[in-house]
Write an enzyme that holds these catalytic residues in place. Structure first.
Site, PDB file in Angstrom:
ATOM      1  N   CYS A  38      22.683  67.197 -57.313  1.00  0.00           N
ATOM      2  CA  CYS A  38      22.060  68.533 -57.322  1.00  0.00           C
ATOM      3  C   CYS A  38      21.681  68.930 -55.890  1.00  0.00           C
ATOM      4  O   CYS A  38      21.380  68.079 -55.060  1.00  0.00           O
ATOM      5  CB  CYS A  38      20.804  68.504 -58.200  1.00  0.00           C
ATOM      6  SG  CYS A  38      19.858  70.043 -58.241  1.00  0.00           S
ATOM      7  N   SER A  40      19.017  70.251 -54.847  1.00  0.00           N
ATOM      8  CA  SER A  40      17.607  70.004 -54.470  1.00  0.00           C
ATOM      9  C   SER A  40      17.485  68.742 -53.612  1.00  0.00           C
ATOM     10  O   SER A  40      16.707  68.709 -52.653  1.00  0.00           O
ATOM     11  CB  SER A  40      16.724  69.880 -55.713  1.00  0.00           C
ATOM     12  OG  SER A  40      16.744  71.077 -56.442  1.00  0.00           O
ATOM     13  N   HIS A  43      18.605  69.584 -50.111  1.00  0.00           N
ATOM     14  CA  HIS A  43      17.602  70.286 -49.292  1.00  0.00           C
ATOM     15  C   HIS A  43      16.729  69.276 -48.534  1.00  0.00           C
ATOM     16  O   HIS A  43      16.329  69.518 -47.396  1.00  0.00           O
ATOM     17  CB  HIS A  43      16.697  71.154 -50.166  1.00  0.00           C
ATOM     18  CG  HIS A  43      17.377  72.360 -50.772  1.00  0.00           C
ATOM     19  ND1 HIS A  43      18.231  73.162 -50.061  1.00  0.00           N
ATOM     20  CD2 HIS A  43      17.295  72.906 -52.010  1.00  0.00           C
ATOM     21  CE1 HIS A  43      18.663  74.147 -50.853  1.00  0.00           C
ATOM     22  NE2 HIS A  43      18.112  74.011 -52.034  1.00  0.00           N
ATOM     23  N   HIS A  59      17.199  63.174 -59.044  1.00  0.00           N
ATOM     24  CA  HIS A  59      16.209  63.633 -60.030  1.00  0.00           C
ATOM     25  C   HIS A  59      16.899  64.131 -61.297  1.00  0.00           C
ATOM     26  O   HIS A  59      16.264  64.680 -62.160  1.00  0.00           O
ATOM     27  CB  HIS A  59      15.374  64.769 -59.409  1.00  0.00           C
ATOM     28  CG  HIS A  59      16.222  65.958 -59.084  1.00  0.00           C
ATOM     29  ND1 HIS A  59      17.011  66.014 -57.963  1.00  0.00           N
ATOM     30  CD2 HIS A  59      16.442  67.090 -59.770  1.00  0.00           C
ATOM     31  CE1 HIS A  59      17.690  67.141 -57.969  1.00  0.00           C
ATOM     32  NE2 HIS A  59      17.381  67.816 -59.056  1.00  0.00           N
ATOM     33  N   CYS A 164      18.452  67.961 -65.315  1.00  0.00           N
ATOM     34  CA  CYS A 164      18.151  69.050 -64.365  1.00  0.00           C
ATOM     35  C   CYS A 164      18.977  70.291 -64.637  1.00  0.00           C
ATOM     36  O   CYS A 164      18.485  71.247 -65.196  1.00  0.00           O
ATOM     37  CB  CYS A 164      18.260  68.641 -62.900  1.00  0.00           C
ATOM     38  SG  CYS A 164      17.844  70.052 -61.822  1.00  0.00           S
TER      39      CYS A 164
HETATM   40  N1  LIG Z   1      13.908  75.889 -59.879  1.00  0.00           N
HETATM   41  C1  LIG Z   1      14.254  74.670 -60.204  1.00  0.00           C
HETATM   42  O1  LIG Z   1      13.589  74.014 -61.000  1.00  0.00           O
HETATM   43  C2  LIG Z   1      15.502  74.090 -59.628  1.00  0.00           C
HETATM   44  C3  LIG Z   1      16.136  72.995 -60.251  1.00  0.00           C
HETATM   45  C4  LIG Z   1      17.354  72.553 -59.735  1.00  0.00           C
HETATM   46  C5  LIG Z   1      17.896  73.130 -58.623  1.00  0.00           C
HETATM   47  N2  LIG Z   1      17.227  74.156 -58.015  1.00  0.00           N
HETATM   48  C6  LIG Z   1      17.782  74.843 -56.854  1.00  0.00           C
HETATM   49  O2  LIG Z   1      18.803  75.720 -57.322  1.00  0.00           O
HETATM   50  C7  LIG Z   1      19.730  75.965 -56.248  1.00  0.00           C
HETATM   51  C8  LIG Z   1      21.136  75.732 -56.750  1.00  0.00           C
HETATM   52  O3  LIG Z   1      21.341  74.346 -57.010  1.00  0.00           O
HETATM   53  P1  LIG Z   1      22.791  73.794 -57.411  1.00  0.00           P
HETATM   54  O4  LIG Z   1      22.653  72.336 -57.600  1.00  0.00           O
HETATM   55  O5  LIG Z   1      23.374  74.647 -58.465  1.00  0.00           O
HETATM   56  O6  LIG Z   1      23.596  74.073 -56.039  1.00  0.00           O
HETATM   57  P2  LIG Z   1      25.160  74.242 -55.821  1.00  0.00           P
HETATM   58  O7  LIG Z   1      25.427  73.920 -54.424  1.00  0.00           O
HETATM   59  O8  LIG Z   1      25.892  73.501 -56.921  1.00  0.00           O
HETATM   60  O9  LIG Z   1      25.392  75.817 -56.082  1.00  0.00           O
HETATM   61  C9  LIG Z   1      25.019  76.811 -55.181  1.00  0.00           C
HETATM   62  C10 LIG Z   1      26.100  77.894 -55.207  1.00  0.00           C
HETATM   63  O10 LIG Z   1      25.711  78.982 -54.386  1.00  0.00           O
HETATM   64  C11 LIG Z   1      26.871  79.472 -53.742  1.00  0.00           C
HETATM   65  N3  LIG Z   1      26.513  80.273 -52.572  1.00  0.00           N
HETATM   66  C12 LIG Z   1      26.261  79.869 -51.305  1.00  0.00           C
HETATM   67  N4  LIG Z   1      25.934  80.937 -50.523  1.00  0.00           N
HETATM   68  C13 LIG Z   1      26.000  82.028 -51.319  1.00  0.00           C
HETATM   69  C14 LIG Z   1      25.798  83.433 -51.094  1.00  0.00           C
HETATM   70  N5  LIG Z   1      25.449  83.883 -49.898  1.00  0.00           N
HETATM   71  N6  LIG Z   1      25.947  84.265 -52.144  1.00  0.00           N
HETATM   72  C15 LIG Z   1      26.309  83.799 -53.371  1.00  0.00           C
HETATM   73  N7  LIG Z   1      26.506  82.495 -53.634  1.00  0.00           N
HETATM   74  C16 LIG Z   1      26.353  81.616 -52.628  1.00  0.00           C
HETATM   75  C17 LIG Z   1      27.671  78.224 -53.432  1.00  0.00           C
HETATM   76  O11 LIG Z   1      29.043  78.505 -53.189  1.00  0.00           O
HETATM   77  C18 LIG Z   1      27.459  77.424 -54.716  1.00  0.00           C
HETATM   78  O12 LIG Z   1      28.435  77.692 -55.683  1.00  0.00           O
HETATM   79  C19 LIG Z   1      19.294  75.022 -55.118  1.00  0.00           C
HETATM   80  O13 LIG Z   1      18.459  75.725 -54.207  1.00  0.00           O
HETATM   81  C20 LIG Z   1      18.486  73.968 -55.846  1.00  0.00           C
HETATM   82  O14 LIG Z   1      17.568  73.312 -55.006  1.00  0.00           O
HETATM   83  C21 LIG Z   1      16.059  74.643 -58.498  1.00  0.00           C
HETATM   84 ZN   LIG Z   2      18.208  69.450 -59.707  1.00  0.00          ZN
END
Ligand SMILES: NC(=O)c1ccc[n+]([C@@H]2O[C@H](COP(=O)([O-])OP(=O)(O)OC[C@H]3O[C@@H](n4cnc5c(N)ncnc54)[C@H](O)[C@@H]3O)[C@@H](O)[C@H]2O)c1
Ligand SMILES: [Zn+2]
Ligand SMILES: [Zn+2]
Length: 364
Positions: A38, A40, A43, A59, A164
């Protein structure tokens, strides 16, 4: 036991032997079966999110109970479990008011278990536990309340993803936004979590589901999970494109699922008057989003954060299990690549390089 340890941001995770103490009262010793890749964790690796170091990240995990500490009643050795990265204390204001995803004690003890100590160490150096899960390792010790039992035939990789991305994404659509049938939805970021917002929107009978991503491969993949339209911001202005697809109004619900101030602003601007903007992505620490407060008033938009899908893991993860079993959630299709723990640094290069779907560590 073997674990992947982050000592410093911008450095590879080190695969090495670390010590894991036995579970204390209320804790559970788990053999990790699967761990999802993931953003997160990334980051923290990139220094975009602060965390106590060194740390064993991971996680999004599942496993099998090896052993339990004193007083544990919810699980026993041999049980298969999903690991929740927000276990609940059961006593704080938020746990008692039905919002266990916001547990105060969990937040106050970030990096350690609930008693503010770690079970992980190397010699005299303590090693922190990310999300009280720390599943980039062969084994972990977690709070009992972070163990969500599933039946022994439930596949471990799919169980990990419920830990997650599935609960976070589907929950954002279902428990946070509460999308109504026929509405127009835009999802900015179609990665592991965004695809689950998309399939959550499909499950709730959204009308239009617009996937927005800078990667064409991700956009094609998103169509399999329910996207009806796609927008690539490298080719067209995403706000204008979403407005055009929604009769000039903007979407009823927009979701930010990448993690930057720029994409939050895109989601905000792409929502119609009276629309709801749900921020799921974690922007780098210190980022700010310039929002005009007067426009906020005049346009009556709702801007909301959403942590862990606004779900109550112990109650709502079994719902995700049921939806998967009923064929209403596609988790198998999300899993596009599997790795060995030894290859974890490659797995994080792949997520950043734009691989579609979710990578999962299945060999420890
Ligand atoms: N709120 C929560 O509880 C929680 C839980 C898990 C993950 N997250 C967060 O969610 C986010 C996504 O996580 P993920 O594992 O899916 O990541 P990921 O890398 O799998 O997906 C992110 C996507 O965003 C796209 N992207 C990048 N720049 C972009 C732009 N300018 N416009 C549109 N799309 C764009 C990427 O190509 C990718 O497909 C992260 O910030 C992660 O930390 C939050
Ligand atoms: Zn996650
Ligand atoms: Zn609590």
């Amino acid at each position: 036991m073997k674990a992947a340890v982050l000592y410093e941001p911008h450095h590879p995770l080190i695969i090495e032997d670390v010590a894991l103490d036995p579970p204390k009262a209320g804790e559970v010793h788990v053999k990790i079966g699967a761990a999802g890749i993931c953003r997160s964790d990334l980051h923290v690796i990139k220094g975009e999110a602060n965390h106590l170091l060194p740390v064993v990240l991971g996680h999004e995990g599942s496993g099998t109970v090896l052993d339990v500490g004193q007083g544990v009643t919810r699980v026993k050795p041999g049980d298969r479990v999903i690991l929740a990265f927000v276990p609940y204390c059961g006593h704080c204001h938020f746990c008692l008011s039905g919002r266990a995803n916001l547990c105060d004690l969990h937040g106050a003890t970030s990096g350690t278990l609930f008693d503010r100590t770690t079970r992980l160490h190397k010699g005299s150096q303590r090693i922190h536990h990310y999300g009280k899960v720390a599943c980039f390792a062969q084994e972990s010790v977690v709070p009992e309340t972070g163990c969500i039992p599933v039946s022994s035939d439930f596949p471990l990789p799919q169980a990990a993803l419920i830990g997650c991305c599935v609960t976070t994404g589907v929950g954002a659509a279902m428990y946070n936004a509460r999308i109504t049938p026929g509405s127009a939805v835009a999802v900015v970021g179609a990665g592991g979590v965004g695809l689950n917002v998309i399939q959550g929107a499909r499950l709730l009978n959204a009308g239009k589901i617009i996937a927005v991503d800078i990667n064409e491969g991700k956009l094609e993949f998103a169509m399999r999970f329910g996207a009806t339209h796609t927008v690539n911001p490298t080719i067209q202005d995403p706000v204008a494109a979403i407005k055009e697809l929604t009769g000039g109004l903007g979407a009823d619900y927009t979701f930010e699922v990448f993690g930057s101030s720029q994409t939050v602003l895109t989601a905000y601007n792409a929502a119609r008057k009276g629309g709801t903007v749900v921020v799921v992505g974690l922007a780098p620490t210190g980022d700010n989003v310039p929002i005009d407060p007067v426009a906020l008033v005049r346009q009556e938009k709702t801007l909301k954060g959403c942590y862990y899908g606004s779900a109550r893991p112990a109650i709502d993860m079994p719902v995700m299990v049921q939806l998967y079993r009923a064929g209403k959630l596609d988790i198998d299709g999300l899993i596009t690549r599997t790795y060995k723990l030894d290859d974890i640094n490659q797995a994080y290069k792949d997520i950043d390089g734009g691989d579609v779907g979710r990578g999962v560590i299945t060999q420890f």
